[in-house]
Design an enzyme around this catalytic site. Sequence first.
Site, PDB file in Angstrom:
ATOM      1  N   HIS A   9       0.828  -1.209   0.000  1.00 22.38           N
ATOM      2  CA  HIS A   9       0.000   0.000   0.000  1.00 22.38           C
ATOM      3  C   HIS A   9       0.865   1.262   0.000  1.00 22.38           C
ATOM      4  O   HIS A   9       0.406   2.332  -0.401  1.00 22.38           O
ATOM      5  CB  HIS A   9      -0.903   0.025   1.239  1.00 22.38           C
ATOM      6  CG  HIS A   9      -2.054  -0.936   1.167  1.00 22.38           C
ATOM      7  ND1 HIS A   9      -1.890  -2.299   1.152  1.00 22.38           N
ATOM      8  CD2 HIS A   9      -3.402  -0.714   1.094  1.00 22.38           C
ATOM      9  CE1 HIS A   9      -3.072  -2.882   1.084  1.00 22.38           C
ATOM     10  NE2 HIS A   9      -4.009  -1.953   1.044  1.00 22.38           N
ATOM     11  N   HIS A 170      24.572 -12.972  11.677  1.00 23.87           N
ATOM     12  CA  HIS A 170      23.285 -12.313  11.488  1.00 23.87           C
ATOM     13  C   HIS A 170      22.877 -12.422  10.025  1.00 23.87           C
ATOM     14  O   HIS A 170      23.496 -13.140   9.244  1.00 23.87           O
ATOM     15  CB  HIS A 170      23.346 -10.854  11.964  1.00 23.87           C
ATOM     16  CG  HIS A 170      24.372 -10.027  11.246  1.00 23.87           C
ATOM     17  ND1 HIS A 170      24.076  -9.300  10.120  1.00 23.87           N
ATOM     18  CD2 HIS A 170      25.693  -9.818  11.497  1.00 23.87           C
ATOM     19  CE1 HIS A 170      25.165  -8.674   9.700  1.00 23.87           C
ATOM     20  NE2 HIS A 170      26.162  -8.971  10.511  1.00 23.87           N
ATOM     21  N   HIS A 435      29.697  12.559   0.454  1.00 25.84           N
ATOM     22  CA  HIS A 435      30.819  11.704   0.840  1.00 25.84           C
ATOM     23  C   HIS A 435      31.686  12.393   1.888  1.00 25.84           C
ATOM     24  O   HIS A 435      32.313  11.725   2.718  1.00 25.84           O
ATOM     25  CB  HIS A 435      31.660  11.367  -0.393  1.00 25.84           C
ATOM     26  CG  HIS A 435      31.048  10.303  -1.243  1.00 25.84           C
ATOM     27  ND1 HIS A 435      31.143  10.280  -2.619  1.00 25.84           N
ATOM     28  CD2 HIS A 435      30.326   9.202  -0.911  1.00 25.84           C
ATOM     29  CE1 HIS A 435      30.523   9.219  -3.093  1.00 25.84           C
ATOM     30  NE2 HIS A 435      30.004   8.560  -2.082  1.00 25.84           N
TER      31      HIS A 435
END
Length: 477
Positions: A9, A170, A435
């Site tokens: 949505h 992880h 940067h």
Amino acid sequence: MIGLIIVSHSKLLADGLHQLAAQMQNKQKCHIITAAGVDDETHPIGTDAVKVMEAIESLSDAEHIILLMDLGSALLSAETALDLIDPDLAEKVHLCSAPLVEGAIAITAAASGGASIDEILNEAQQALQAKQQQLNDTVTTTENEKDKHTHFSEQALTTQWVVKNPSGLHIRPAAKLATLLSGFTATLELRHGEKRADAKSMNQIALLQVRQGDKITLVAEGVDSQNAINAFNQLAQHNFGDNIATTDSKTFVGKTAYVPTVAGLAHHHAPNTELCISSYQTSENETRRATKAIEQLKTHLDSLANTLNEQYGEEIANIFRGHRLLLEDDELVESITQSIENECNTAYDAISNIFNNMSKQYQQLDDEYLQARFIDIEDLKNQLLMSISSVAQPSCAFTEPTIILSGNLGPSELLRYRNTNVVGVALANGSPYSHTCIIAAKMGLPILTDLGDNIHQIAEQTKLQLSIETRSLIVAS
């Protein structure tokens, strides 16, 4: 190639998830697009079956197309889209009921590793298990799933590794490992204590809940078993793709101390304005001067990237490797040459004009991240003009803590102040997406942008306080 369409949505939600999934993506094997929101600025939340249809058709070359939907009406839009497209194309489409975020990550990782469509969909359906197990939530497993351990023969090969990653295995390292091992023709099992996992499954690896300091064992049997072991060991040596800081044989991991305010004396950064602008000679001479400046800067950027890789890591080094790649662009070099030959411009003027035009193009972009790259373009231009003018970067030395003031500051200009007494940077303009800001963060320098031109009125050596917490530059009374 597998196509993944995120149907949501909210365009913001879908774009954010796309960005997250891209961390695990092999673009040769997995293509991700979104079909999200509606074209109504006042009420942008909703789903559009036509958007979904167009997204599916844009992936018609894919072997299989997987649709992930967030809520009920997104499912209705997906089903309606299937009714609108060619029946042969519809046969390629799979509507997946997996949770949006976990499912997208699982699908991307599995598809990027070359898994079959059934394996990919199975990974997506199991995507919640790792989170459920970590939260001691109820996980329903069948008897077959409980007794799914592989039985290896005496010919099986094994290798062990003590995980050094601060966050353990992880999601990103688990995805990299599963993707790597999916390419081998071998039965592969990863073990952590009594727990076992299919080493080609990101979800199962995550379920092992491997933490820093844990020992893991890879067991391999089959045609490619030795190659799989070698590949595993190589990836493990690189911490499964994680960039972690190590010192000698021990790693000490602590928490960052937040320093919201720094104090120092004002120093106005002085851009190099005393550049030698020579008169036009011949097109050959001017082209030679421009080429020499470009080659000298490329050599400098190579050396700088290597130095920064050791000092600040690959992320910072890659910024300057990117600058070097830009200088290798044939179109850029050709534009400078044409400016010299066709318009009788000096090397100085040709470089200045081409880079100024490029800078303007970046500044006109809507994307703030890309827009900020104009600072890099200006920085490269200035370095080239200094090279043509035979002007070197001045060295900097400060006896007291100093805060640099400037209108803007390019990445190479900021690096002039590394290993000095500079404690902060305040810019009248700049961009938080530049940067320069990324490098400043790595250098441990607090930096503020968009402070306005009034900072140019601050007298040299004025006592200042720069507060990241309040995002303010304070002139001491």
